[in-house]
Design a protein around this motif. Structure first.
Motif, PDB file in Angstrom:
ATOM      1  N   PRO A 107     -23.441 -15.703  14.387  1.00 57.04           N
ATOM      2  CA  PRO A 107     -24.281 -14.538  14.663  1.00 57.04           C
ATOM      3  C   PRO A 107     -24.704 -14.481  16.130  1.00 57.04           C
ATOM      4  CG  PRO A 107     -25.594 -16.241  13.630  1.00 57.04           C
ATOM      5  CD  PRO A 107     -24.181 -16.748  13.627  1.00 57.04           C
ATOM      6  N   ILE A 108     -24.963 -13.268  16.605  1.00 59.43           N
ATOM      7  CA  ILE A 108     -25.389 -13.027  17.986  1.00 59.43           C
ATOM      8  C   ILE A 108     -26.695 -12.241  17.951  1.00 59.43           C
ATOM      9  CG2 ILE A 108     -24.832 -11.845  20.146  1.00 59.43           C
ATOM     10  CD1 ILE A 108     -21.839 -12.212  19.391  1.00 59.43           C
ATOM     11  N   PHE A 109     -27.665 -12.684  18.717  1.00 65.10           N
ATOM     12  CA  PHE A 109     -28.914 -11.937  18.834  1.00 65.10           C
ATOM     13  C   PHE A 109     -28.808 -10.968  20.010  1.00 65.10           C
ATOM     14  CE2 PHE A 109     -30.589 -15.252  16.116  1.00 65.10           C
ATOM     15  CZ  PHE A 109     -31.469 -14.536  15.317  1.00 65.10           C
ATOM     16  N   VAL A 110     -29.252  -9.736  19.773  1.00 62.21           N
ATOM     17  CA  VAL A 110     -29.185  -8.668  20.767  1.00 62.21           C
ATOM     18  C   VAL A 110     -30.611  -8.297  21.150  1.00 62.21           C
ATOM     19  CG1 VAL A 110     -28.266  -6.388  21.310  1.00 62.21           C
ATOM     20  CG2 VAL A 110     -27.115  -7.824  19.596  1.00 62.21           C
ATOM     21  N   LYS A 111     -30.916  -8.341  22.462  1.00 67.07           N
ATOM     22  CA  LYS A 111     -32.296  -8.115  22.898  1.00 67.07           C
ATOM     23  C   LYS A 111     -32.344  -7.214  24.129  1.00 67.07           C
ATOM     24  CE  LYS A 111     -33.753 -12.825  21.572  1.00 67.07           C
ATOM     25  NZ  LYS A 111     -34.448 -14.046  22.036  1.00 67.07           N
ATOM     26  N   PRO A 112     -33.271  -6.246  24.149  1.00 67.49           N
ATOM     27  CA  PRO A 112     -33.526  -5.544  25.415  1.00 67.49           C
ATOM     28  C   PRO A 112     -34.021  -6.564  26.448  1.00 67.49           C
ATOM     29  CG  PRO A 112     -34.671  -4.489  23.574  1.00 67.49           C
ATOM     30  CD  PRO A 112     -34.182  -5.808  23.075  1.00 67.49           C
ATOM     31  N   ALA A 113     -33.617  -6.423  27.692  1.00 65.71           N
ATOM     32  CA  ALA A 113     -34.019  -7.393  28.714  1.00 65.71           C
ATOM     33  C   ALA A 113     -35.517  -7.351  28.972  1.00 65.71           C
ATOM     34  CB  ALA A 113     -33.257  -7.149  30.021  1.00 65.71           C
ATOM     35  N   ASN A 114     -36.108  -6.150  28.894  1.00 65.46           N
ATOM     36  CA  ASN A 114     -37.530  -6.007  29.215  1.00 65.46           C
ATOM     37  C   ASN A 114     -38.309  -5.422  28.052  1.00 65.46           C
ATOM     38  OD1 ASN A 114     -38.346  -6.527  32.224  1.00 65.46           O
ATOM     39  ND2 ASN A 114     -36.292  -5.653  32.287  1.00 65.46           N
ATOM     40  N   LEU A 115     -38.711  -6.271  27.139  1.00 59.57           N
ATOM     41  CA  LEU A 115     -39.595  -5.870  26.061  1.00 59.57           C
ATOM     42  C   LEU A 115     -40.048  -7.132  25.354  1.00 59.57           C
ATOM     43  CD1 LEU A 115     -40.445  -2.954  25.479  1.00 59.57           C
ATOM     44  CD2 LEU A 115     -39.009  -2.981  23.472  1.00 59.57           C
ATOM     45  N   GLY A 116     -41.075  -7.006  24.519  1.00 60.16           N
ATOM     46  CA  GLY A 116     -41.582  -8.162  23.800  1.00 60.16           C
ATOM     47  C   GLY A 116     -41.876  -7.817  22.356  1.00 60.16           C
ATOM     48  N   SER A 117     -42.554  -8.760  21.682  1.00 64.38           N
ATOM     49  CA  SER A 117     -42.963  -8.579  20.287  1.00 64.38           C
ATOM     50  C   SER A 117     -41.799  -8.258  19.356  1.00 64.38           C
ATOM     51  CB  SER A 117     -44.030  -7.474  20.171  1.00 64.38           C
ATOM     52  OG  SER A 117     -45.208  -7.879  20.816  1.00 64.38           O
ATOM     53  N   SER A 118     -40.602  -8.698  19.732  1.00 59.94           N
ATOM     54  CA  SER A 118     -39.379  -8.512  18.933  1.00 59.94           C
ATOM     55  C   SER A 118     -38.975  -7.052  18.772  1.00 59.94           C
ATOM     56  CB  SER A 118     -39.531  -9.162  17.538  1.00 59.94           C
ATOM     57  OG  SER A 118     -39.771 -10.542  17.662  1.00 59.94           O
ATOM     58  N   VAL A 119     -39.523  -6.176  19.600  1.00 56.99           N
ATOM     59  CA  VAL A 119     -39.144  -4.760  19.556  1.00 56.99           C
ATOM     60  C   VAL A 119     -37.705  -4.607  20.038  1.00 56.99           C
ATOM     61  CG1 VAL A 119     -39.618  -2.458  20.469  1.00 56.99           C
ATOM     62  CG2 VAL A 119     -41.517  -3.988  19.892  1.00 56.99           C
ATOM     63  N   GLY A 120     -36.872  -3.909  19.264  1.00 56.22           N
ATOM     64  CA  GLY A 120     -35.495  -3.634  19.663  1.00 56.22           C
ATOM     65  C   GLY A 120     -34.535  -4.784  19.476  1.00 56.22           C
ATOM     66  N   ILE A 121     -34.990  -5.880  18.903  1.00 54.75           N
ATOM     67  CA  ILE A 121     -34.143  -7.062  18.721  1.00 54.75           C
ATOM     68  C   ILE A 121     -33.453  -7.014  17.359  1.00 54.75           C
ATOM     69  CG2 ILE A 121     -34.125  -9.578  18.481  1.00 54.75           C
ATOM     70  CD1 ILE A 121     -36.363  -9.716  20.489  1.00 54.75           C
ATOM     71  N   SER A 122     -32.199  -7.405  17.338  1.00 59.00           N
ATOM     72  CA  SER A 122     -31.463  -7.452  16.071  1.00 59.00           C
ATOM     73  C   SER A 122     -30.538  -8.659  16.048  1.00 59.00           C
ATOM     74  CB  SER A 122     -30.656  -6.166  15.869  1.00 59.00           C
ATOM     75  OG  SER A 122     -29.691  -6.016  16.886  1.00 59.00           O
ATOM     76  N   LYS A 123     -30.072  -8.980  14.854  1.00 57.81           N
ATOM     77  CA  LYS A 123     -29.131 -10.081  14.660  1.00 57.81           C
ATOM     78  C   LYS A 123     -27.821  -9.501  14.155  1.00 57.81           C
ATOM     79  CE  LYS A 123     -28.631 -14.423  12.068  1.00 57.81           C
ATOM     80  NZ  LYS A 123     -29.263 -15.301  11.039  1.00 57.81           N
ATOM     81  N   ALA A 124     -26.751  -9.749  14.886  1.00 52.54           N
ATOM     82  CA  ALA A 124     -25.441  -9.206  14.534  1.00 52.54           C
ATOM     83  C   ALA A 124     -24.569 -10.290  13.924  1.00 52.54           C
ATOM     84  CB  ALA A 124     -24.770  -8.624  15.765  1.00 52.54           C
ATOM     85  N   ASN A 125     -23.988  -9.987  12.755  1.00 53.91           N
ATOM     86  CA  ASN A 125     -23.101 -10.936  12.077  1.00 53.91           C
ATOM     87  C   ASN A 125     -21.630 -10.545  12.187  1.00 53.91           C
ATOM     88  OD1 ASN A 125     -25.057 -12.850  10.731  1.00 53.91           O
ATOM     89  ND2 ASN A 125     -25.825 -10.889   9.944  1.00 53.91           N
ATOM     90  N   ASP A 126     -21.373  -9.365  12.748  1.00 59.27           N
ATOM     91  CA  ASP A 126     -19.990  -8.919  12.933  1.00 59.27           C
ATOM     92  C   ASP A 126     -19.976  -7.853  14.035  1.00 59.27           C
ATOM     93  OD1 ASP A 126     -20.794  -6.446  11.703  1.00 59.27           O
ATOM     94  OD2 ASP A 126     -20.342  -7.301   9.739  1.00 59.27           O
ATOM     95  N   ARG A 127     -18.788  -7.364  14.336  1.00 61.43           N
ATOM     96  CA  ARG A 127     -18.637  -6.418  15.451  1.00 61.43           C
ATOM     97  C   ARG A 127     -19.390  -5.102  15.193  1.00 61.43           C
ATOM     98  NH1 ARG A 127     -14.403  -6.378  19.488  1.00 61.43           N
ATOM     99  NH2 ARG A 127     -14.145  -4.348  20.494  1.00 61.43           N
ATOM    100  N   LYS A 128     -19.364  -4.636  13.950  1.00 59.68           N
ATOM    101  CA  LYS A 128     -20.067  -3.399  13.616  1.00 59.68           C
ATOM    102  C   LYS A 128     -21.563  -3.544  13.872  1.00 59.68           C
ATOM    103  CE  LYS A 128     -20.897  -0.217   9.732  1.00 59.68           C
ATOM    104  NZ  LYS A 128     -22.347  -0.507   9.539  1.00 59.68           N
TER     105      LYS A 128
END
Length: 355
Positions: free
Chosen positions: A181-202
């Motif tokens: 899995p890959i974690f995707v994060k906005p470079a400038n934000l906190g409190s886990s806003v906009g963060i997701s965990k990707a398990n595949d390309r979709k």
């Protein structure tokens, strides 16, 4: 003894506006009003500054916007013969001794408002311009941590311009560098806003598109099966670290909803780790804080790989959540510093930093 005039500044334009309201309501409730005259200045979601005088409940629920006194002038910029402070309808000015920003995310935690505070020449709680901007920018912060020799999980990055132009090529590149899995994060934000965990390309594509709603630059991190450990740091020159705590997420990771809404994740303070790991994490937290020239407070987050036991630094939060369920005050409480005394200490550090 004369009371100090302390201004809590809350709200703001970032996606963490509601978090700020929760943190501010909690601070307002617990601050020692026998020691401080407390003034509250709210910033709306569209950036308007308003003076509010009322209960913490109306801060928490957002009703302060409709109850603000628009006739009080807020002046934090020395201009002509105007004094810096709050100008009331009757003509008197309340000078402010300390500014206490309770602003999470962009425009509050990223060095921008700290620059205004520097211009005002009023002491303020928390990190300065440099530490705030570096701490807020996950990508730049990772590069600083690399220079400090702090261990991190593998990561890469992309941005809106490159991704929109050649998304398939970027996805290929990310998959070459990182495994799911890959974690995707906005470079400038906190409190886990906009963060997701990707398990595949979709899911990776969906996560990047979601993160791009919040920032033009994206950090992608190698997901590992890890324990989530946090440490609170406090100080200017003499920096102390609290005992570490462990977050036990109810979901795949500790997200915004769990932090501030449903609270279904649990935590353990102190974290159930061996004494050497506890010492190493606390020392790394202080090193990271000093490495970005931190002042006042920060929360430093770590991973411990469940298989290897390796410790990785995740990120530093220079204005961490301050609600009644937030880890920062909870860890200090467990270390022997209660909520009200912690507020006192932060105000003392703000005054000390201006000497």
């Amino acid at each position: 003894m004369n009371k100090l005039n302390v201004a809590l500044i809350f709200g703001g334009k970032s996606g963490e506006h509601e978090v700020s309201l929760l943190s501010t309501a909690s601070i307002y409730k617990h601050i020692n009003k026998e020691k401080y005259n407390v003034f509250t200045i709210g910033i709306t979601k569209d950036g308007k500054w308003m003076y509010y005088e009322g209960t913490e409940e109306n801060i928490r629920n957002g009703k302060w916007v409709n109850l603000a006194n628009l006739n009080v002038e807020i002046n934090l910029v020395p201009m002509g013969n105007k004094e810096v402070g709050l100008l009331f309808e009757d003509g008197h000015i309340e000078k402010l001794d300390v500014l206490f920003p309770v602003l999470h995310g962009p425009y509050g935690e990223d060095g921008t408002i700290q620059g205004l505070f520097e211009i005002s020449q009023i002491p303020y709680v928390g990190c300065g311009v440099l530490a705030s901007s570096v701490g807020m920018d996950k990508l730049i912060c990772k590069k600083v941590f690399t220079q400090l020799g702090l261990p991190q999980v593998n990561y890469t990055d992309t941005n809106r311009w490159v991704f929109n132009k050649e998304s398939e090529k970027e996805l290929d590149s990310i998959e070459d560098e990182l495994n799911y899995p890959i974690f995707v994060k906005p470079a400038n934000l906190g409190s886990s806003v906009g963060i997701s965990k990707a398990n595949d390309r979709k899911e990776l594509l969906e996560g990047i598109n979601e993160a791009l709603k919040y920032d033009s630059r994206i950090v992608l991190e190698q997901g590992i099966d890890a324990r989530e450990i946090e440490v609170a740091v406090l100080g200017n020159e003499d920096v102390k670290a609290s005992i570490a705590g462990e977050i036990k997420p109810a979901k795949d990771f500790y997200d915004y909803e769990d932090k501030y809404i449903n609270g279904t994740s649990t935590y353990e303070i102190p974290a159930n780790i061996d004494s050497k790991s506890m010492e190493d994490i606390r020392n790394m937290a202080v090193k990271a804080f000093k490495g970005i020239d931190g002042k006042g407070l920060s929360r430093v987050d770590f991973f411990i790989d469940k298989k290897s036991g390796e410790i990785f630094i995740n990120e530093i939060n220079t204005l961490p959540g301050f609600t009644n369920i937030s880890m920062y005050p909870k860890m200090w409480e467990a270390t022997g510093l209660d909520y009200a005394d912690l507020i006192d200490k932060l105000i003392d550090l703000a005054l000390d930093s201006r000497k």
